[in-house]
Design an enzyme around this catalytic site. Sequence first.
Site, short mmCIF file in Angstrom:
data_model
loop_
_atom_site.label_atom_id
_atom_site.label_comp_id
_atom_site.label_asym_id
_atom_site.label_seq_id
_atom_site.Cartn_x
_atom_site.Cartn_y
_atom_site.Cartn_z
N GLY A 6 47.70 47.11 43.68
CA GLY A 6 49.31 47.18 44.41
C GLY A 6 48.85 47.49 45.70
N ASP A 52 47.61 36.93 43.36
CA ASP A 52 45.73 37.78 43.61
C ASP A 52 44.84 37.35 42.18
OD1 ASP A 52 43.98 38.44 45.04
OD2 ASP A 52 44.99 40.99 45.68
N CYS A 94 39.21 37.09 45.53
CA CYS A 94 37.64 37.69 46.61
C CYS A 94 36.55 36.92 46.08
CB CYS A 94 38.08 39.15 46.18
SG CYS A 94 37.77 39.88 44.59
C1 LIG Z 1 42.31 41.13 42.30
S1 LIG Z 1 43.06 41.96 40.79
C2 LIG Z 1 44.71 41.66 42.32
C3 LIG Z 1 44.70 43.29 43.15
C4 LIG Z 1 45.80 43.31 43.71
N1 LIG Z 1 46.61 42.45 43.57
C5 LIG Z 1 45.61 44.51 44.88
O1 LIG Z 1 45.93 43.91 46.05
O2 LIG Z 1 45.69 45.62 44.73
C6 LIG Z 1 43.51 40.74 39.67
C7 LIG Z 1 44.22 41.74 38.56
O3 LIG Z 1 45.08 40.80 37.90
C8 LIG Z 1 44.70 41.27 36.04
N2 LIG Z 1 45.02 40.20 35.40
C9 LIG Z 1 43.84 39.97 34.98
N3 LIG Z 1 44.08 39.25 33.70
C10 LIG Z 1 45.89 38.94 33.52
C11 LIG Z 1 46.65 38.07 33.04
N4 LIG Z 1 46.27 37.24 32.16
N5 LIG Z 1 48.29 38.47 33.72
C12 LIG Z 1 48.45 39.39 34.46
N6 LIG Z 1 47.73 39.89 35.06
C13 LIG Z 1 46.50 40.04 34.46
C14 LIG Z 1 44.27 42.79 36.45
O4 LIG Z 1 44.30 43.38 35.79
C15 LIG Z 1 43.52 42.56 37.37
O5 LIG Z 1 44.25 43.96 38.10
#
Ligand SMILES: C[S@@+](CC[C@H](N)C(=O)[O-])C[C@H]1O[C@@H](n2cnc3c(N)ncnc32)[C@H](O)[C@@H]1O
Length: 454
Positions: free
Chosen positions: A265, A339, A392
């Site tokens: 988040g 993201d 990232c």
């Molecule tokens: C890079 S992190 C996001 C970081 C967040 N936006 C932040 O700024 O704190 C990517 C996120 O994508 C989620 N994720 C991975 N595969 C996914 C999917 N198929 N659907 C939804 N979320 C997914 C992961 O659980 C993870 O929390």
Amino acid sequence: MRHIMTQLHSQLNTRAKVVATLERIQQGESLVSLLDPLLNQVSEKDKGFAHELLLGTLRQWWALARIGESLIEHEVTDKGVWAALNIGLYQLLYMDTPDYAAIGETVEAVKQLDKGYGAGLINAILRKVQKNPAKFAKKIEKNHSLPNWLAKQLKQDWGEYYAELGQALRQPAPIFLRVNRKFCSVEDYADILTQQGIGFALVSIGIEKVQTIQLTDAIRITDLPKFAEGWVSVQDKHAQLSAHILASLALDKSLTVLDACTAPGGKLAHLLELDESKTFHVKHQNIAHVIALDSDEKRLQRVSQNLERLQLNQENVQLVCEDATTFQADTQFDVIVLDAPCTATGVIRRHPDIALLRTEEDVGQTAALQANILANCWHNLADNGYLLYITCSMLKAENEDQLQAFLATHKEAQIVDFSLNLPNQIKRDIGYQCLPLHQNDGDGFYYALLQKRG
Ligand SMILES: C[S@@+](CC[C@H](N)C(=O)[O-])C[C@H]1O[C@@H](n2cnc3c(N)ncnc32)[C@H](O)[C@@H]1O
């Protein structure tokens, strides 16, 4: 049984505990899940040493392993022996531990871990290095500390920046703070830090007039002034671009927003902080409704905890645990922040275990998942709506190549220009690639902004 194991573990020396941790990382566990348990098991006086030994060895892992390989005559398959060898080399070449302790205690560690068969080999190699540390230090500095597949890919993607990148990625990352504009400006928070004698620098994030705080003193984050009250968060300066890029669109209406991969988040909180801020420079923008989506239930819980600490209004925020490749909303969104899950090669400085955990195969699999999420998000975007794609990662396959392929099949998608102005924020045909070229730079992030033509 667990009691006996804990008792056995508590009898190990600190180096043996670090070796056991490194063995588990090589088997696929993450540093985040293992660091605190390790530090909880070592004495107060050894905590700093264990932290430096673990993180430092991980940062230099591949460079150290190449030294080891050049001195070993036959194949070693035991991951614990490799870990012990690397921590021994790290102490000799990077720490001011006395040589007798570095060698003696590391050899003792392998014995304590029932890997006595590796003791002779480790002893012999460490003694060879001890006799000529300058020669090995020079060798190690010239090298990078990346697995071969990643070094090759980065060279292919970022040839002219590759040498600088290789060096920067083996350094610790700087700590940047995001000030919660709901409570005060960056400059006001900087004054508070000055009053409390905490060292910092005000630095640009790459967008005109937008600054962030880089800490120059080591301080426990929870000890920062007003941390518990939500005035400040730790967030890389390139991660802070997201909310400001969206703010610069100056959209003149109440917005419905989908944060498609939201947890934990950080970027969502930043967006809400700006939205609730009295000093927000875009006048009429306000967020009417946010769907904060993530497929990981546990990580999603951290989103509410974060918004809670930051004292943000959660009335209009709906947390949804669903898969972003299939999620369908009742209404379409004005803004989508994607993201995307990625190889996280851009944050290796903060999570050096990534250089051990990722494989070449992960890149293709991750890019395929990103493509599916992107396509599905696009369906959920309203006509004339904006989608900000972020990773990232520093790999083109997940970034500009991904967007290129998407644009080829989505003729209604239009690239929206925005402008970043730091030397390590590199403009591409689509979006910007931010690279951690120097020690003070932000992490490796990619940003691209698209609009759906109505
Ligand atoms: C890079 S992190 C996001 C970081 C967040 N936006 C932040 O700024 O704190 C990517 C996120 O994508 C989620 N994720 C991975 N595969 C996914 C999917 N198929 N659907 C939804 N979320 C997914 C992961 O659980 C993870 O929390």
